[in-house]
Design a protein around this motif. Structure first.
Motif, short mmCIF file in Angstrom:
data_model
loop_
_atom_site.label_atom_id
_atom_site.label_comp_id
_atom_site.label_asym_id
_atom_site.label_seq_id
_atom_site.Cartn_x
_atom_site.Cartn_y
_atom_site.Cartn_z
N CYS A 149 -7.44 -0.82 -9.81
CA CYS A 149 -6.33 0.00 -10.30
C CYS A 149 -6.48 1.38 -9.66
O CYS A 149 -7.36 2.15 -10.03
CB CYS A 149 -6.40 0.07 -11.82
SG CYS A 149 -5.00 0.91 -12.57
N VAL A 150 -5.62 1.67 -8.68
CA VAL A 150 -5.82 2.83 -7.81
C VAL A 150 -4.67 3.82 -7.96
O VAL A 150 -3.50 3.44 -8.03
CB VAL A 150 -5.93 2.37 -6.33
CG1 VAL A 150 -6.20 3.54 -5.41
CG2 VAL A 150 -7.03 1.31 -6.19
N ASN A 151 -5.00 5.09 -7.99
CA ASN A 151 -3.99 6.14 -8.00
C ASN A 151 -3.30 6.18 -6.64
O ASN A 151 -3.96 6.30 -5.60
CB ASN A 151 -4.65 7.51 -8.25
CG ASN A 151 -5.15 7.66 -9.66
OD1 ASN A 151 -4.38 7.91 -10.57
ND2 ASN A 151 -6.45 7.49 -9.83
N GLY A 152 -1.97 6.09 -6.64
CA GLY A 152 -1.23 6.16 -5.38
C GLY A 152 -1.45 7.48 -4.65
O GLY A 152 -1.42 7.53 -3.42
N ALA A 153 -1.71 8.55 -5.40
CA ALA A 153 -1.95 9.87 -4.78
C ALA A 153 -3.22 9.89 -3.96
O ALA A 153 -3.39 10.75 -3.09
CB ALA A 153 -2.01 10.95 -5.87
N ALA A 154 -4.11 8.94 -4.18
CA ALA A 154 -5.37 8.87 -3.43
C ALA A 154 -5.19 8.10 -2.12
O ALA A 154 -6.12 8.04 -1.32
CB ALA A 154 -6.45 8.19 -4.27
N LEU A 155 -4.00 7.54 -1.92
CA LEU A 155 -3.77 6.66 -0.78
C LEU A 155 -2.66 7.15 0.14
O LEU A 155 -1.76 7.86 -0.28
CB LEU A 155 -3.38 5.27 -1.28
CG LEU A 155 -4.32 4.56 -2.23
CD1 LEU A 155 -3.67 3.29 -2.76
CD2 LEU A 155 -5.64 4.24 -1.53
N LYS A 156 -2.75 6.70 1.38
CA LYS A 156 -1.64 6.76 2.34
C LYS A 156 -1.46 5.35 2.85
O LYS A 156 -2.45 4.63 3.05
CB LYS A 156 -1.96 7.70 3.52
CG LYS A 156 -1.96 9.16 3.19
CD LYS A 156 -2.02 10.04 4.42
CE LYS A 156 -3.41 10.05 5.00
NZ LYS A 156 -3.60 11.06 6.06
N PHE A 157 -0.22 4.95 3.08
CA PHE A 157 0.05 3.60 3.57
C PHE A 157 0.39 3.64 5.04
O PHE A 157 1.25 4.41 5.47
CB PHE A 157 1.21 2.95 2.79
CG PHE A 157 1.54 1.58 3.26
CD1 PHE A 157 0.65 0.52 3.10
CD2 PHE A 157 2.75 1.35 3.89
CE1 PHE A 157 0.97 -0.74 3.55
CE2 PHE A 157 3.07 0.07 4.36
CZ PHE A 157 2.18 -0.97 4.18
N ILE A 158 -0.26 2.80 5.81
CA ILE A 158 0.02 2.68 7.24
C ILE A 158 0.56 1.27 7.48
O ILE A 158 -0.20 0.29 7.39
CB ILE A 158 -1.25 2.92 8.10
CG1 ILE A 158 -1.79 4.32 7.82
CG2 ILE A 158 -0.94 2.72 9.57
CD1 ILE A 158 -3.11 4.63 8.46
N PRO A 159 1.88 1.15 7.75
CA PRO A 159 2.46 -0.17 7.95
C PRO A 159 1.88 -0.86 9.19
O PRO A 159 1.51 -0.19 10.17
CB PRO A 159 3.95 0.10 8.16
CG PRO A 159 4.18 1.51 7.76
CD PRO A 159 2.86 2.22 7.86
N LYS A 160 1.81 -2.19 9.13
CA LYS A 160 1.34 -2.96 10.27
C LYS A 160 2.43 -2.95 11.32
O LYS A 160 3.61 -3.14 11.03
CB LYS A 160 1.04 -4.40 9.83
CG LYS A 160 0.39 -5.22 10.91
CD LYS A 160 -0.01 -6.57 10.35
CE LYS A 160 -0.73 -7.37 11.42
NZ LYS A 160 -1.19 -8.66 10.89
N GLU A 161 2.04 -2.73 12.57
CA GLU A 161 3.04 -2.67 13.65
C GLU A 161 3.29 -4.03 14.26
O GLU A 161 2.46 -4.88 14.28
CB GLU A 161 2.55 -1.70 14.72
CG GLU A 161 2.51 -0.28 14.20
CD GLU A 161 2.04 0.70 15.28
OE1 GLU A 161 2.05 0.35 16.46
OE2 GLU A 161 1.68 1.80 14.90
#
Length: 161
Positions: A149-161
């Motif tokens: 259960c992770v805080n979204g503020a702790a993450l950045k999302f990098i989409p797969k190319e």
């Protein structure tokens, strides 16, 4: 009488030195590769990211745009860009926070947290020590049974190319 007092004193003395007092947390025992001053972290992170990552805060449930992101890609630490979770392991837990059934092995450090009165497993970024969230044993049974259960503020999302 003196012997009884000596025994009682000895018991009191030894009972005050419990093994719990000797336990160190992950932030004290783990060598994090990225170490910055609190002023440096404050300059680099948003107030919400700073509160979550550096002060072990919790964002409001259902407030992160990453909660409902289900694309292929990688979730990295918002503070140091370390890959933490893969999109293919994300699931909708209904809790309001991004949830994963497993972490990127070796990139997350686990610790014990008693801040709310009972024991929980806390997750930290293995590179910078940033607080991510907690792990529970109520995840999908068909995979790992874990819910990160992770805080979204702790993450950045990098989409797969």
């Amino acid at each position: 009488m003196k012997n009884i007092l000596l025994i009682v004193f000895s018991l009191v003395l030894f009972s005050c030195n419990s093994s719990a007092q000797n336990k160190k947390n992950a932030k004290e025992t783990h060598d994090f590769a990225v170490v910055k001053t609190e002023a440096e972290w404050k300059a680099e992170l948003t107030p919400l990211q700073y509160n979550v990552l550096r002060e072990a805060g919790t964002e409001r449930p259902f407030s992160s745009p990453l909660n409902k992101t289900y694309e292929a890609g990688t979730y990295v630490c918002a503070a140091c860009n370390t890959p933490l979770f893969e999109g293919k392991h994300k699931f909708d837990s209904g809790t309001g926070w991004p949830s994963f059934d497993r972490e990127v092995t070796g990139n997350v450090v686990f610790d014990t947290d008693h801040k709310i009165g009972y024991e929980r497993t806390e997750e930290l970024c293995g590179t910078c020590g940033g607080h991510l969230g907690h792990v529970f044993n109520d995840g999908p049974r068909e995979t790992t049974g874990k819910r990160h259960c992770v805080n979204g503020a702790a993450l950045k999302f990098i989409p797969k190319e």
